[in-house]
Design an enzyme around this catalytic site. Structure first.
Site, PDB file in Angstrom:
ATOM      1  N   ASP A  11     -12.989   0.632   3.745  1.00  0.00           N
ATOM      2  CA  ASP A  11     -12.640  -0.443   4.259  1.00  0.00           C
ATOM      3  C   ASP A  11     -10.785  -0.114   4.409  1.00  0.00           C
ATOM      4  O   ASP A  11     -10.211   0.502   3.506  1.00  0.00           O
ATOM      5  CB  ASP A  11     -12.888  -1.881   3.283  1.00  0.00           C
ATOM      6  CG  ASP A  11     -12.545  -2.895   3.971  1.00  0.00           C
ATOM      7  OD1 ASP A  11     -12.325  -3.014   5.301  1.00  0.00           O
ATOM      8  OD2 ASP A  11     -12.072  -3.983   3.280  1.00  0.00           O
ATOM      9  N   LEU A  12     -10.242  -1.083   5.068  1.00  0.00           N
ATOM     10  CA  LEU A  12      -8.966  -1.141   5.161  1.00  0.00           C
ATOM     11  C   LEU A  12      -8.085  -2.010   4.272  1.00  0.00           C
ATOM     12  O   LEU A  12      -7.401  -1.667   3.453  1.00  0.00           O
ATOM     13  CB  LEU A  12      -8.431  -1.058   6.752  1.00  0.00           C
ATOM     14  CG  LEU A  12      -7.127  -0.978   7.001  1.00  0.00           C
ATOM     15  CD1 LEU A  12      -6.640   0.389   6.602  1.00  0.00           C
ATOM     16  CD2 LEU A  12      -6.837  -1.233   8.423  1.00  0.00           C
ATOM     17  N   ASP A  13      -8.230  -3.319   4.795  1.00  0.00           N
ATOM     18  CA  ASP A  13      -7.410  -4.262   4.223  1.00  0.00           C
ATOM     19  C   ASP A  13      -7.848  -4.362   2.620  1.00  0.00           C
ATOM     20  O   ASP A  13      -9.126  -4.692   2.286  1.00  0.00           O
ATOM     21  CB  ASP A  13      -7.635  -5.722   4.939  1.00  0.00           C
ATOM     22  CG  ASP A  13      -7.118  -5.650   6.241  1.00  0.00           C
ATOM     23  OD1 ASP A  13      -6.069  -4.806   6.358  1.00  0.00           O
ATOM     24  OD2 ASP A  13      -7.418  -6.728   7.035  1.00  0.00           O
ATOM     25  N   THR A  19      -2.865  -5.837   4.064  1.00  0.00           N
ATOM     26  CA  THR A  19      -2.365  -6.495   5.378  1.00  0.00           C
ATOM     27  C   THR A  19      -2.960  -7.775   5.393  1.00  0.00           C
ATOM     28  O   THR A  19      -2.944  -8.687   6.071  1.00  0.00           O
ATOM     29  CB  THR A  19      -2.800  -5.837   6.727  1.00  0.00           C
ATOM     30  OG1 THR A  19      -4.309  -5.572   6.675  1.00  0.00           O
ATOM     31  CG2 THR A  19      -2.003  -4.326   6.827  1.00  0.00           C
ATOM     32  N   LYS A  47     -12.292 -13.116   4.123  1.00  0.00           N
ATOM     33  CA  LYS A  47     -12.308 -11.745   3.551  1.00  0.00           C
ATOM     34  C   LYS A  47     -13.696 -10.951   4.276  1.00  0.00           C
ATOM     35  O   LYS A  47     -14.592 -11.426   4.010  1.00  0.00           O
ATOM     36  CB  LYS A  47     -12.635 -11.732   2.066  1.00  0.00           C
ATOM     37  CG  LYS A  47     -11.133 -11.447   1.505  1.00  0.00           C
ATOM     38  CD  LYS A  47     -11.279 -10.705   0.052  1.00  0.00           C
ATOM     39  CE  LYS A  47      -9.803 -10.439  -0.337  1.00  0.00           C
ATOM     40  NZ  LYS A  47      -9.941  -9.906  -1.875  1.00  0.00           N
ATOM     41  N   GLY A  48     -13.251  -9.805   5.065  1.00  0.00           N
ATOM     42  CA  GLY A  48     -14.120  -8.995   5.543  1.00  0.00           C
ATOM     43  C   GLY A  48     -14.981  -9.607   6.660  1.00  0.00           C
ATOM     44  O   GLY A  48     -16.079  -9.119   7.072  1.00  0.00           O
ATOM     45  N   ARG A  51     -12.655 -11.467  13.582  1.00  0.00           N
ATOM     46  CA  ARG A  51     -11.807 -12.417  13.880  1.00  0.00           C
ATOM     47  C   ARG A  51     -11.942 -13.790  14.619  1.00  0.00           C
ATOM     48  O   ARG A  51     -11.770 -14.687  14.171  1.00  0.00           O
ATOM     49  CB  ARG A  51     -10.859 -11.522  15.067  1.00  0.00           C
ATOM     50  CG  ARG A  51      -9.564 -12.472  15.496  1.00  0.00           C
ATOM     51  CD  ARG A  51      -8.830 -11.876  16.734  1.00  0.00           C
ATOM     52  NE  ARG A  51      -8.436 -10.417  16.321  1.00  0.00           N
ATOM     53  CZ  ARG A  51      -8.256  -9.607  17.371  1.00  0.00           C
ATOM     54  NH1 ARG A  51      -8.039  -9.918  18.575  1.00  0.00           N
ATOM     55  NH2 ARG A  51      -7.790  -8.372  17.160  1.00  0.00           N
ATOM     56  N   SER A 116     -13.919  -0.532   9.208  1.00  0.00           N
ATOM     57  CA  SER A 116     -13.237  -1.815   9.029  1.00  0.00           C
ATOM     58  C   SER A 116     -13.464  -2.867  10.326  1.00  0.00           C
ATOM     59  O   SER A 116     -13.680  -2.279  11.323  1.00  0.00           O
ATOM     60  CB  SER A 116     -11.725  -1.621   9.018  1.00  0.00           C
ATOM     61  OG  SER A 116     -10.912  -2.668   9.144  1.00  0.00           O
ATOM     62  N   ALA A 117     -13.413  -4.161   9.962  1.00  0.00           N
ATOM     63  CA  ALA A 117     -13.790  -4.992  11.005  1.00  0.00           C
ATOM     64  C   ALA A 117     -12.275  -5.118  11.942  1.00  0.00           C
ATOM     65  O   ALA A 117     -12.370  -5.753  12.923  1.00  0.00           O
ATOM     66  CB  ALA A 117     -14.074  -6.445  10.230  1.00  0.00           C
ATOM     67  N   SER A 118     -11.248  -4.750  11.359  1.00  0.00           N
ATOM     68  CA  SER A 118     -10.088  -4.777  12.146  1.00  0.00           C
ATOM     69  C   SER A 118      -9.994  -3.993  13.469  1.00  0.00           C
ATOM     70  O   SER A 118     -10.383  -2.857  13.504  1.00  0.00           O
ATOM     71  CB  SER A 118      -8.800  -4.240  11.359  1.00  0.00           C
ATOM     72  OG  SER A 118      -7.565  -4.232  11.998  1.00  0.00           O
ATOM     73  N   LYS A 147     -19.337  -7.349   8.936  1.00  0.00           N
ATOM     74  CA  LYS A 147     -20.140  -7.328   7.542  1.00  0.00           C
ATOM     75  C   LYS A 147     -20.451  -8.915   7.183  1.00  0.00           C
ATOM     76  O   LYS A 147     -19.784  -9.673   7.632  1.00  0.00           O
ATOM     77  CB  LYS A 147     -18.974  -6.816   6.649  1.00  0.00           C
ATOM     78  CG  LYS A 147     -18.541  -5.465   7.188  1.00  0.00           C
ATOM     79  CD  LYS A 147     -17.169  -4.979   6.087  1.00  0.00           C
ATOM     80  CE  LYS A 147     -16.424  -3.696   6.757  1.00  0.00           C
ATOM     81  NZ  LYS A 147     -15.460  -3.478   6.037  1.00  0.00           N
ATOM     82  N   GLU A 171     -14.866  -0.897  -1.012  1.00  0.00           N
ATOM     83  CA  GLU A 171     -14.757  -2.044  -0.463  1.00  0.00           C
ATOM     84  C   GLU A 171     -14.148  -2.983  -1.297  1.00  0.00           C
ATOM     85  O   GLU A 171     -14.496  -2.954  -2.576  1.00  0.00           O
ATOM     86  CB  GLU A 171     -16.137  -2.729  -0.091  1.00  0.00           C
ATOM     87  CG  GLU A 171     -16.677  -2.379   1.465  1.00  0.00           C
ATOM     88  CD  GLU A 171     -15.607  -3.566   2.296  1.00  0.00           C
ATOM     89  OE1 GLU A 171     -15.112  -4.492   1.855  1.00  0.00           O
ATOM     90  OE2 GLU A 171     -15.922  -3.350   3.419  1.00  0.00           O
ATOM     91  N   ASP A 172     -13.518  -4.144  -0.910  1.00  0.00           N
ATOM     92  CA  ASP A 172     -12.911  -5.090  -1.927  1.00  0.00           C
ATOM     93  C   ASP A 172     -13.317  -6.475  -1.312  1.00  0.00           C
ATOM     94  O   ASP A 172     -13.061  -7.397  -2.074  1.00  0.00           O
ATOM     95  CB  ASP A 172     -11.506  -5.275  -1.611  1.00  0.00           C
ATOM     96  CG  ASP A 172     -11.087  -5.984  -0.285  1.00  0.00           C
ATOM     97  OD1 ASP A 172     -11.582  -5.477   0.870  1.00  0.00           O
ATOM     98  OD2 ASP A 172      -9.972  -6.392  -0.124  1.00  0.00           O
TER      99      ASP A 172
END
Length: 210
Positions: A11-13, A19, A47-48, A51, A116-118, A147, A171-172
């Site tokens: 995952d990214l964030d 971010t 979180k996760g 948008r 990532s969802a970003s 997710k 994942e966070d």
């Protein structure tokens, strides 16, 4: 698990870079324009989450009604402000141990993907100077289900040419852990062992692995 994996999906964030603080500032700014306060506690619910789903939660918090056109306009305004923040991102903002662990995995021959969802993931990796460390990038521009749906991790493992069972997800967020497990991957949770209790193991950050 980590010694035998053929693929690693990040995952990214909150895993590679933080971010999330910029997302929060942009959502809070939108809420202020709509006439209500959006707290850090409220922000935890995002979180996760994609948008548009994040916007839905924010509008529920503020008790604001909006039609489809208004929602799209709000989401675009929020994203524009967020992009202004991340356009100033620097390589120094990579979370401790992330670059080192990615390099270690490449040296071991482990394939690496982003899941990532970003929708700004590729741009962020470029700003951080680590885009070349990823064999595949699966983000919000390539998948439609957020997710905890496993779509992003199934797509990432497929992009690496691997079975999900041969991949480990990092994942966070609880929704991300659930998505990784649903995809058939092993999952390393990054953060709170209470929140991420369904992960196969939990660490404070990637720095623990280097």
């Amino acid at each position: 698990m980590l010694e035998t994996m053929k693929g690693a999906i990040f995952d990214l964030d909150g895993v590679i870079v933080d971010t999330a603080k910029y997302h929060y500032l942009a959502w809070r700014s939108l809420a202020k324009r709509l006439g209500f306060e959006f707290t850090e506690s409220d922000n935890e619910r995002l979180k996760g989450v994609s948008r548009m789903e994040s916007l839905q939660i924010l509008l529920e918090v503020g008790g604001v009604e909006a039609n489809e056109a208004e929602r799209l306009e709000m989401a675009e305004a929020k994203n524009k402000e967020y992009v202004e923040y991340i356009s100033r991102l620097e390589p120094a903002e990579i979370l401790p141990g992330a670059r080192e662990y990615l390099l270690e995995l490449r040296n071991r021959g482990v394939k690496i993907a982003l899941g990532s969802a970003s929708k700004n993931a590729a741009f962020i990796l470029g700003r951080l100077g680590i885009a070349e460390l990823f064999d595949a990038v699966v983000d919000g521009t390539k998948v439609s289900k957020a997710k905890p749906d496993p779509e992003v991790f199934l797509a990432a493992s497929a992009a690496l040419g691997l079975n999900p069972a041969d991949c480990v997800v990092f994942e966070d967020a609880a929704a991300g852990v659930e998505a990784g497990k649903a995809a058939g991957c092993k999952v390393v949770g990054i953060g709170s062992a209470v929140i991420l209790r369904d992960a196969d193991c939990v660490i404070a950050g990637l720095h623990e692995l280097v």
